[in-house]
Structure formats: C-alpha cells, structure tokens
Design an enzyme around this catalytic site. Sequence first.
Site, PDB file in Angstrom:
ATOM      1  N   ASP A   1      13.329  -3.798  -5.763  1.00  0.00           N
ATOM      2  CA  ASP A   1      13.546  -4.830  -4.746  1.00  0.00           C
ATOM      3  C   ASP A   1      14.139  -6.062  -5.434  1.00  0.00           C
ATOM      4  O   ASP A   1      13.514  -7.119  -5.526  1.00  0.00           O
ATOM      5  CB  ASP A   1      12.218  -5.166  -4.063  1.00  0.00           C
ATOM      6  CG  ASP A   1      11.615  -3.961  -3.368  1.00  0.00           C
ATOM      7  OD1 ASP A   1      12.168  -3.543  -2.338  1.00  0.00           O
ATOM      8  OD2 ASP A   1      10.612  -3.421  -3.866  1.00  0.00           O
TER       9      ASP A   1
ATOM     10  N   GLY B   1       0.793  -1.214   0.000  1.00  0.00           N
ATOM     11  CA  GLY B   1       0.000   0.000   0.000  1.00  0.00           C
ATOM     12  C   GLY B   1       0.828   1.267   0.000  1.00  0.00           C
ATOM     13  O   GLY B   1       2.029   1.270  -0.243  1.00  0.00           O
TER      14      GLY B   1
ATOM     15  N   ARG C   1       8.562   4.579   1.497  1.00  0.00           N
ATOM     16  CA  ARG C   1       9.329   5.112   2.629  1.00  0.00           C
ATOM     17  C   ARG C   1       9.925   6.486   2.340  1.00  0.00           C
ATOM     18  O   ARG C   1      10.412   7.142   3.262  1.00  0.00           O
ATOM     19  CB  ARG C   1      10.422   4.125   3.038  1.00  0.00           C
ATOM     20  CG  ARG C   1       9.878   2.870   3.734  1.00  0.00           C
ATOM     21  CD  ARG C   1      11.006   2.002   4.289  1.00  0.00           C
ATOM     22  NE  ARG C   1      10.486   0.950   5.148  1.00  0.00           N
ATOM     23  CZ  ARG C   1      10.229  -0.297   4.763  1.00  0.00           C
ATOM     24  NH1 ARG C   1      10.425  -0.629   3.498  1.00  0.00           N
ATOM     25  NH2 ARG C   1       9.776  -1.193   5.619  1.00  0.00           N
TER      26      ARG C   1
ATOM     27  N   GLY D   1       5.544   3.836  -9.079  1.00  0.00           N
ATOM     28  CA  GLY D   1       6.142   2.531  -9.298  1.00  0.00           C
ATOM     29  C   GLY D   1       5.112   1.413  -9.217  1.00  0.00           C
ATOM     30  O   GLY D   1       5.094   0.501 -10.056  1.00  0.00           O
ATOM     31  N   HIS D   2       4.252   1.475  -8.202  1.00  0.00           N
ATOM     32  CA  HIS D   2       3.170   0.490  -8.093  1.00  0.00           C
ATOM     33  C   HIS D   2       2.233   0.581  -9.304  1.00  0.00           C
ATOM     34  O   HIS D   2       1.801  -0.437  -9.851  1.00  0.00           O
ATOM     35  CB  HIS D   2       2.342   0.734  -6.827  1.00  0.00           C
ATOM     36  CG  HIS D   2       3.098   0.532  -5.551  1.00  0.00           C
ATOM     37  ND1 HIS D   2       3.351   1.566  -4.683  1.00  0.00           N
ATOM     38  CD2 HIS D   2       3.627  -0.578  -4.990  1.00  0.00           C
ATOM     39  CE1 HIS D   2       4.008   1.103  -3.641  1.00  0.00           C
ATOM     40  NE2 HIS D   2       4.198  -0.193  -3.800  1.00  0.00           N
TER      41      HIS D   2
ATOM     42  N   VAL E   1      11.015   2.422 -11.233  1.00  0.00           N
ATOM     43  CA  VAL E   1      10.493   3.738 -11.613  1.00  0.00           C
ATOM     44  C   VAL E   1      11.136   4.781 -10.700  1.00  0.00           C
ATOM     45  O   VAL E   1      11.169   4.603  -9.474  1.00  0.00           O
ATOM     46  CB  VAL E   1       8.960   3.777 -11.502  1.00  0.00           C
ATOM     47  CG1 VAL E   1       8.437   5.176 -11.836  1.00  0.00           C
ATOM     48  CG2 VAL E   1       8.338   2.742 -12.436  1.00  0.00           C
TER      49      VAL E   1
ATOM     50  N   SER F   1       9.625   4.978  -3.640  1.00  0.00           N
ATOM     51  CA  SER F   1       9.416   4.086  -2.507  1.00  0.00           C
ATOM     52  C   SER F   1       8.408   4.724  -1.573  1.00  0.00           C
ATOM     53  O   SER F   1       8.399   5.952  -1.398  1.00  0.00           O
ATOM     54  CB  SER F   1      10.739   3.862  -1.759  1.00  0.00           C
ATOM     55  OG  SER F   1      10.518   3.215  -0.512  1.00  0.00           O
TER      56      SER F   1
END
Length: 281
Positions: A150, A31, A187, A36-37, A176, A185
Amino acid sequence: MQIFHTISETRAFVRQARARGRVIGLVPTMGYLHEGHLELMRRAKSQCDMVIASIFVNPTQFGPTEDFGRYPRDLERDAAMAESVGVAAIFNPPVEEMYPQGYCTYVDVERITDKLCGLSRPGHFRGVATVVTKLFNIVQPDYAYFGQKDAQQALVIKRMTADLNMDLEVVIVPTVREQDGLAMSSRNLYLEPEQRHAALVLSRGLERARKALREGERNPAEIRQLVIDMIQAEPLAEPDYVELYSYPGLEPLERIEGLTLLALAVKIGRTRLIDNAILEV
C-alpha cells in the site's frame, strides 16, 4: 495475549507497559491476517519490547459501493496467528467505539492523495488518515508498521505524522508475495481459481517495466503503455490505473530518473487489487 474491545482497556494496558519502560510497536490492520501482516508483526517484535495489533475494518475508508460489508472477518483465526509471532495484545473495537454517535472530526492529507487510489476511491485516504490518527492517539506507539504494497497509504501516513508532529517512527516493510509473485492481500480470498491465475498479470506487469528499464527505456509514458498492454491482454483483467510518479514525492515525471514509483490497480472480476514497484535508475 490479550484482546481489548474498548479504548479505555487499551489505554490502561499501554499505561502499564509505559510504567515498565516498554518500547511499543503498533501494527494497524483490518484483520483476516496473512503472511504480509505477520511479517509486519515480526519486524515490530524485533524492534520493540511489546507489539500491539489493531484489527478494525474501518468504515470511513470504504466507498458506498465498496466491500465493507463482505470484507472477511475472523477474529479467532487472526488472534491465533498474531499470538504465534509474539503479539502482546489486539485492539479490536466495534465501530461505535471508534465512531460514536455525533462523531464529526476527520483528518485530510492534501496533494499526495489526489492521484492513484485517492483519485479512484474518493474519501478513502481521509478515512485512512482519520482512523490511523485515532489509533496513534489511543496506543501512542514508539513505532508503527505498514506494508509497501500500500505504497500511497504508507506515504500518506508518513506525511501526516511529520506534518502533525506525531512522536513516533513509521516503518515501511517490503511487500510479501506468494511464491508465484502475487502480492499478499486479504482480498485475494475473493478470487476464483481462474481469477487467481489472471491476477498474476499485476506482478508480470511490474516485471515487464523493470525489464524495459534494464534495456534503457526512460520514458514513463512508454513504460506505462507496456504495462497497460500486458494487463489488457488478460481477458479477466481490467486496469483501473497504471501510473508512474517520483518517489516519495509523487510528482509527475517527464523522464525516469532516481527513484520512481510504478503503481497499478487492476480489477479482476469484482475484486480490485493493487501492487507497485519502486524503480531505480
């Protein structure tokens, strides 16, 4: 778009899709979605009739001093973003749905998990492999999509699916980046403005390695030290690891030949960021 919080609801949805002959793509996420997602979801949409995204902050992949409690969560925001790129359903279970009382079964992938993030985050990949196995069993996708950012995780999932004869294809999508080079990210949200600027040392370190390679350097120890020196020159950055391994085998190197993974993890304040590049000679 539909949102499911239970395994039974999700399986019923999948059964209906299968009855209609749909090809299903799964995008597992924790989430707080970013571009990127969304790129993973777009790739899935381009290859599949139906895309399901999971949004689950998985406690078993966090260490006791890590950021499970403060990891950003915003389902309403995530749902709107996922719907905008054509996701058909979100599986968003509570922790007790995935790990009910008495839960005691885990998946361990050996050898390729004993280095990089597997070394600095003990138990991390056991948690990743376990939750992804559960998601694959629940959704039974034809394809599953993971990001190259990752890199070790992607290799672990590929190894696991091959070793356990899972009937799906794992698709790895390129990292991305923001316009200034920082890998996207969830984070990154933690970074203060000064830290955000300091975080660019990760992508600069990768580019420094590429430059050395173009100039003829083939000694992995020399390239590793160049990157470490660059990171340590940034006062707000503390290297966790900078390593080079063969790709995709993650074997130690004496000389850079063929495909090589340069992977790094850097702490910027309390935030640990990772990035990587696949070097090719």
